[in-house]
Motif scaffolding. Structure first.
Motif, PDB file in Angstrom:
ATOM      1  N   ILE A   1       0.849  -1.189   0.000  1.00 20.36           N
ATOM      2  CA  ILE A   1       0.000   0.000   0.000  1.00 20.36           C
ATOM      3  C   ILE A   1       0.887   1.243   0.000  1.00 20.36           C
ATOM      4  O   ILE A   1       1.860   1.324   0.754  1.00 20.36           O
ATOM      5  N   GLU A   2       0.576   2.211  -0.839  1.00 15.46           N
ATOM      6  CA  GLU A   2       1.319   3.475  -0.831  1.00 15.46           C
ATOM      7  C   GLU A   2       0.633   4.442   0.126  1.00 15.46           C
ATOM      8  O   GLU A   2      -0.537   4.774  -0.039  1.00 15.46           O
ATOM      9  N   ARG A   3       1.364   4.878   1.132  1.00 21.76           N
ATOM     10  CA  ARG A   3       0.835   5.828   2.109  1.00 21.76           C
ATOM     11  C   ARG A   3       1.825   6.969   2.278  1.00 21.76           C
ATOM     12  O   ARG A   3       2.984   6.748   2.614  1.00 21.76           O
ATOM     13  N   VAL A   4       1.373   8.182   2.031  1.00 24.22           N
ATOM     14  CA  VAL A   4       2.221   9.356   2.191  1.00 24.22           C
ATOM     15  C   VAL A   4       1.530  10.323   3.148  1.00 24.22           C
ATOM     16  O   VAL A   4       0.338  10.596   3.005  1.00 24.22           O
ATOM     17  N   TYR A   5       2.286  10.815   4.111  1.00 24.89           N
ATOM     18  CA  TYR A   5       1.775  11.770   5.093  1.00 24.89           C
ATOM     19  C   TYR A   5       2.607  13.044   5.019  1.00 24.89           C
ATOM     20  O   TYR A   5       3.776  13.016   4.623  1.00 24.89           O
ATOM     21  N   ILE A   6       2.021  14.161   5.429  1.00 22.47           N
ATOM     22  CA  ILE A   6       2.788  15.383   5.634  1.00 22.47           C
ATOM     23  C   ILE A   6       2.568  15.850   7.063  1.00 22.47           C
ATOM     24  O   ILE A   6       1.519  15.587   7.666  1.00 22.47           O
ATOM     25  N   SER A   7       3.563  16.538   7.592  1.00 21.78           N
ATOM     26  CA  SER A   7       3.458  17.037   8.963  1.00 21.78           C
ATOM     27  C   SER A   7       4.205  18.351   9.095  1.00 21.78           C
ATOM     28  O   SER A   7       5.043  18.697   8.255  1.00 21.78           O
ATOM     29  N   LEU A   8       3.896  19.068  10.159  1.00 21.84           N
ATOM     30  CA  LEU A   8       4.701  20.205  10.594  1.00 21.84           C
ATOM     31  C   LEU A   8       5.449  19.770  11.843  1.00 21.84           C
ATOM     32  O   LEU A   8       4.853  19.190  12.756  1.00 21.84           O
ATOM     33  N   THR A   9       6.748  20.026  11.887  1.00 17.10           N
ATOM     34  CA  THR A   9       7.547  19.640  13.041  1.00 17.10           C
ATOM     35  C   THR A   9       7.996  20.860  13.826  1.00 17.10           C
ATOM     36  O   THR A   9       8.073  21.968  13.294  1.00 17.10           O
ATOM     37  N   CYS A  10       8.288  20.654  15.092  1.00 18.18           N
ATOM     38  CA  CYS A  10       8.908  21.685  15.924  1.00 18.18           C
ATOM     39  C   CYS A  10      10.412  21.593  15.701  1.00 18.18           C
ATOM     40  O   CYS A  10      11.072  20.683  16.205  1.00 18.18           O
TER      41      CYS A  10
ATOM     42  N   ILE B   1      10.407  18.905   3.003  1.00 18.01           N
ATOM     43  CA  ILE B   1       9.972  19.564   1.772  1.00 18.01           C
ATOM     44  C   ILE B   1      10.324  21.046   1.821  1.00 18.01           C
ATOM     45  O   ILE B   1      10.831  21.614   0.852  1.00 18.01           O
ATOM     46  N   GLU B   2      10.054  21.678   2.969  1.00 12.84           N
ATOM     47  CA  GLU B   2      10.356  23.093   3.157  1.00 12.84           C
ATOM     48  C   GLU B   2      10.754  23.344   4.602  1.00 12.84           C
ATOM     49  O   GLU B   2      10.204  22.727   5.518  1.00 12.84           O
ATOM     50  N   THR B   3      11.709  24.234   4.799  1.00 10.01           N
ATOM     51  CA  THR B   3      11.945  24.769   6.138  1.00 10.01           C
ATOM     52  C   THR B   3      11.137  26.056   6.245  1.00 10.01           C
ATOM     53  O   THR B   3      11.047  26.833   5.291  1.00 10.01           O
ATOM     54  N   LEU B   4      10.540  26.279   7.405  1.00 10.58           N
ATOM     55  CA  LEU B   4       9.611  27.390   7.586  1.00 10.58           C
ATOM     56  C   LEU B   4      10.018  28.252   8.774  1.00 10.58           C
ATOM     57  O   LEU B   4      10.656  27.766   9.717  1.00 10.58           O
TER      58      LEU B   4
ATOM     59  N   SER C   1      10.303  25.615  12.099  1.00 10.31           N
ATOM     60  CA  SER C   1       9.434  24.489  11.775  1.00 10.31           C
ATOM     61  C   SER C   1       9.811  23.963  10.398  1.00 10.31           C
ATOM     62  O   SER C   1      10.623  24.564   9.683  1.00 10.31           O
ATOM     63  N   ALA C   2       9.224  22.827  10.019  1.00  9.80           N
ATOM     64  CA  ALA C   2       9.469  22.252   8.699  1.00  9.80           C
ATOM     65  C   ALA C   2       8.242  21.502   8.232  1.00  9.80           C
ATOM     66  O   ALA C   2       7.504  20.918   9.037  1.00  9.80           O
TER      67      ALA C   2
ATOM     68  N   LEU D   1       0.871  30.892   7.200  1.00 12.49           N
ATOM     69  CA  LEU D   1       1.469  31.915   8.053  1.00 12.49           C
ATOM     70  C   LEU D   1       2.966  31.681   8.232  1.00 12.49           C
ATOM     71  O   LEU D   1       3.770  32.625   8.166  1.00 12.49           O
ATOM     72  N   LEU D   2       3.369  30.435   8.450  1.00 20.30           N
ATOM     73  CA  LEU D   2       4.785  30.136   8.639  1.00 20.30           C
ATOM     74  C   LEU D   2       5.585  30.419   7.369  1.00 20.30           C
ATOM     75  O   LEU D   2       6.747  30.826   7.430  1.00 20.30           O
ATOM     76  N   ARG D   3       4.969  30.230   6.209  1.00 21.43           N
ATOM     77  CA  ARG D   3       5.652  30.546   4.951  1.00 21.43           C
ATOM     78  C   ARG D   3       5.896  32.043   4.811  1.00 21.43           C
ATOM     79  O   ARG D   3       6.926  32.461   4.270  1.00 21.43           O
TER      80      ARG D   3
END
Length: 404
Positions: A232-241, A287-290, A295-296, A394-396
């Motif tokens: 199964i293909e599962r992709v998640y995104i998150s914001l980290t501290c 993917i991006e540093t914010l 955050s990221a 907002l973080l962007r």
């Protein structure tokens, strides 16, 4: 020392197609989008298999072979949970002796007799709950689960769950709940009394995003096998501290119950050999540093499906998910990292957004699998809900750097 292995760059095509460059601020639920199959699944009549009998000799095998696993491999279209129910009801014998232990090991030459048990009535009530349905046909249903919704009824959450809403929308197979050390989808200590008709996998209450539901027992068994084989293909995104370092890698650290907090899991290096935890592996990429590194935006791809896997691995790396109070991503930690990095004009807004964030910033953004009846590979995607999209925007504004 952190056990993180660098990995070669992997494709982000499916994620980039969702236009991470901008998440508009919206006040209503975002409608998910999907890539649907080219053909409509053919009509296939399924029976409930009650009373189906198996009488076979176990062929030569290597290593240990569990009774429930072997029967499941021999009976097509019957869920492993139902096989286990048949064993517990005394409907299975090995060499003429009734066996009621699902983990009983069989060996070459054993004569196994099994009769599949009757379907049990559901113990969940249908409720008129709005659902964001991404895709549906005769056999499967793909839903975009909102944050704060529990997937299935269980002690403490008897109603208002995704299952209650789906039962109002359509009928579901009476698939019993089960738990054992080989199952990838559910944790070991979940109570047998919980009701999961049609549910093959789940998302935490606070996690939003895509989830597939089986509408018949054959589809349930087929999808469960795909999860077991990790296809199964599962992709998640998150914001980290904070920002993970290195910017991409593979975390291969077992996950087990936290000895200091029974509601929390923990990444425990070296615990696999001692039986304290189970194998868990996650791949991640920033993917991006914010907000100047406060955050990221991180993509996660799971190789296993342990309870709270991403949350536990993120904590292990020292970058807990923003909003995850259980695993260290507290409001105070987030504000200490972000307040000094955002512009003065945005400080009040970031305080308000972080203070209102009452769930981990985690979203199941891509889900792909082989259709159980057509054999076609299908993939779905959905953008993050408004709460996550708003804080990303907002973080962007406060500083954004894409990571190639």
């Amino acid at each position: 020392m952190l056990s993180i292995s660098p990995v070669p760059s992997f494709s982000l095509t499916s994620v980039k197609s969702l236009r991470f460059s901008f998440f508009p601020k919206v006040s209503k639920f975002i409608t998910a989008t999907s890539q649907t199959p080219n053909s409509t699944p053919e009509t296939i009549t399924r029976v409930n298999n009650s009373g189906l009998k198996l009488n076979e000799t176990v062929e030569v095998t290597k290593g240990k072979l569990r009774l429930d696993s072997w029967i499941s491999s021999r009976v097509h279209g019957v869920s492993r949970a139902r096989v286990q129910s048949s064993i517990r009801q005394g409907l299975v014998s090995v060499n003429g002796q009734v066996i009621d232990k699902v983990s009983h090991n069989v060996k070459a030459g054993d004569e196994v007799y099994c009769m599949i048990s009757k379907l049990q009535p559901l113990r969940a009530e249908a409720e008129d709950i709005p659902l964001d349905i991404v895709y549906e046909d005769q056999h499967v249903l793909v839903v975009n689960k909102p944050p704060h919704m529990v997937v299935h009824p269980a002690p403490g959450n008897p109603s208002g769950t995704l299952v209650n809403g789906i039962l109002h929308h359509c009928s579901l197979p009476c698939v019993a709940a089960y738990s054992d050390e080989e199952e990838e989808t559910f944790s070991d200590d979940e109570e047998m009394s919980s009701v999961r008709p049609g549910i093959v996998h789940r998302l935490d209450k606070g996690t939003s995003g895509l989830l597939v539901v089986a509408k018949d027992e054959y589809s349930h068994a087929h999808l469960a096998e795909q999860f077991k084989l990790h296809t199964i293909e599962r992709v998640y995104i998150s914001l980290t501290c904070g920002v993970p370092s290195p910017s991409q890698g593979r975390i291969d650290v077992p996950i087990g119950r936290d000895s200091n907090n029974r509601i929390r899991m923990a990444a425990i290096p070296g615990s696999l050999s001692r039986g304290r935890a189970r194998h868990a592996a996650s791949r991640y990429k920033v993917i991006e540093t914010l907000a100047g590194g406060g955050s990221a935006l991180v993509e996660w791809r799971l190789e296993t499906g342990r309870t709270h896997q991403i949350r536990a691995h993120a904590k292990y790396m020292g970058v807990p998910l923003l909003g995850d109070e259980v695993y260290g991503g507290t409001k105070s930690m987030a504000l200490s990292l972000l307040q000094k990095r955002v512009s003065r004009s945005d400080q009040e807004e970031i305080i308000n957004l972080v203070s209102r964030m009452d769930r981990p910033c985690l979203h199941a953004i891509v889900l792909g699998f082989e259709h159980p009846c057509t054999g076609e590979t299908i993939k779905f995607s959905c953008p993050p809900p408004p709460d996550l999209a708003e804080i990303v925007g907002l973080l962007r504004r406060s500083g954004r750097q894409k990571v190639e």
